[in-house]
Structure formats: structure tokens, C-alpha cells
Design an enzyme around this catalytic site. Sequence first.
Site, mmCIF file in Angstrom:
data_model
loop_
_atom_site.group_PDB
_atom_site.id
_atom_site.type_symbol
_atom_site.label_atom_id
_atom_site.label_comp_id
_atom_site.label_asym_id
_atom_site.label_seq_id
_atom_site.Cartn_x
_atom_site.Cartn_y
_atom_site.Cartn_z
ATOM 1 N N ASP A 12 24.319 -1.779 -16.641
ATOM 2 C CA ASP A 12 24.158 -0.449 -17.203
ATOM 3 C C ASP A 12 22.665 -0.111 -17.166
ATOM 4 O O ASP A 12 21.815 -1.005 -17.044
ATOM 5 C CB ASP A 12 24.692 -0.436 -18.637
ATOM 6 C CG ASP A 12 24.734 0.967 -19.218
ATOM 7 O OD1 ASP A 12 24.933 1.922 -18.452
ATOM 8 O OD2 ASP A 12 24.558 1.097 -20.438
ATOM 9 N N ASP A 14 20.908 2.679 -19.404
ATOM 10 C CA ASP A 14 20.385 2.931 -20.758
ATOM 11 C C ASP A 14 20.801 1.801 -21.693
ATOM 12 O O ASP A 14 21.978 1.462 -21.788
ATOM 13 C CB ASP A 14 20.910 4.265 -21.293
ATOM 14 C CG ASP A 14 20.394 5.441 -20.479
ATOM 15 O OD1 ASP A 14 19.170 5.537 -20.308
ATOM 16 O OD2 ASP A 14 21.211 6.243 -20.000
#
Length: 259
Positions: A12, A14
Site C-alpha cells: 500500500d 499511504d
Amino acid sequence: MTRLEIRSWLMDMDGVLVHEEQAIPGADRFLGNLRRRGAPFLVLTNNSIYTRRDLAARLKTSGLDVPEEAIWTSALATAKFLEDQRPGGSAFVIGEAGLTTALHEAGYTLTERAPDYVVLGETRTYSLERITLAIRLIVDGSRFIATNPDATGPSPDGPMPATGSVAALISRATGVEPYYVGKPNPLMMRSALNAIDAHSETTAMIGDRMDTDIVAGLEAGLDTILVLTGISTRESAERFPYRPARIVESVADLAAELE
């Protein structure tokens, strides 16, 4: 599975590599070690606003060197899904350049007249006029697709409504639920694996959210690693009925293991 067997990495963006536009300490070292080893990797995001080029530029501003081709968004996954389902189709889109560009490149025509699909993505300013048109098109028979189910997104002033919240509004008005392509749908993981020609048995998913990153990784058969630099804590992770293979403080720990 031992850690030595991991050959490819999905992560991922963020909460794993950046937090509020700032690189998380150790993220640059981790990415550098992957490049040094020649390990295929993809940075994943449910955000459909930006194109890959936009995101690569934003990461570079944060001090992270990630090439465009190493970024995979819910917009790209949605475009790939629609291209496979109905090649050369048409769509009415609520979204920004990340989504419209991906659909154009997949050979889709964007139209307001009897489209095959209504495609809902992220946008900074949702227009009630376009939401109303989306509702009418779905009532008239267009299929309803949404890039991701995230109900809120972050902003400097606090949470703001995101795709999932607007999808709920449209569903309430039409009685039609959307098909979500982005995380936690394992379809996004599988499309990412295909993009780098990786196999689930030898790929790890690194995320900061149990309810999107980790569950999607588990359902796609990946090794899963939870980092604590985003929204999850060790305590909150324990509340879920499933567990990641590992919990580490941050990608800095993984960077050290790769050296």
C-alpha cells in the site's frame, strides 16, 4: 512460508511508504533494497484521482523514487476489469484524470447516453448534478461499478466523504449495489500480480489496514505483513477474525532484513 521465499512485493502507499505527503523513515531504503535485488514490486492505492505519472511525481516530491510502471491504482484495476468483461464498451464516469485516462487507454468510450456502465471513482468535488444523472442511468439499466469502497478519505482538515459514501447514496436511490473492484476485492491483488508476472505463493502484501490491505492479501493467497505506521495498532489488529502473517513496526524493519 519463510521470508526467504518472497520474490515479489505488493505494498500500500499511504501509511506504508508515506504519511501525509512525508516519506516514512526507512521507506527509501526498503525500495532501494528491492531495486538492488531486482525484486518485482508494485505500489498499490485505492485512490483513483491520480494517474500513475501524477503519483510517481508526488512520491518523488516526498523523496521516494518509484517508476510509473511500479504503481497500480484502483482506477487501473477497474479499467482492466471492464476491458476484460466488455471490450470496447462505454461508461459514464464520476471521477478525475486517473480514472478517465485509464478507461480511455482500455478502449472505453465515455458517454452520457445509455452507457454500458456507470463508473464511480474518487473526486475532490462531487457534483450533485452528475450523481443525479448516474442515478437515472442506473435506473435505466446501466451497470454500476465503483473503484473502491472507502467511505472516507483523509484531508488536512479531517475526514471527507469518499467513493463508498457516494456509492451508498446512489444505491439508496436506485436499489442497486455497485461492484467494487479495488481493495479489499482480491481481484485488485490478482490484477496487480498479473501486471508484474508474479505468483501469489511467492509474493507478500504490505499494508497498514486490516480491513482492506491484509484481508485482500489473505484472500488472494499472499503472505501478509501489517505495518504500524498507518491506522492499525497491535491491539486493533487483534479484534479481527483473521491475522496477518507478521506485524512489524515499519518498512524500515523489512529494509534491514533485505540487506
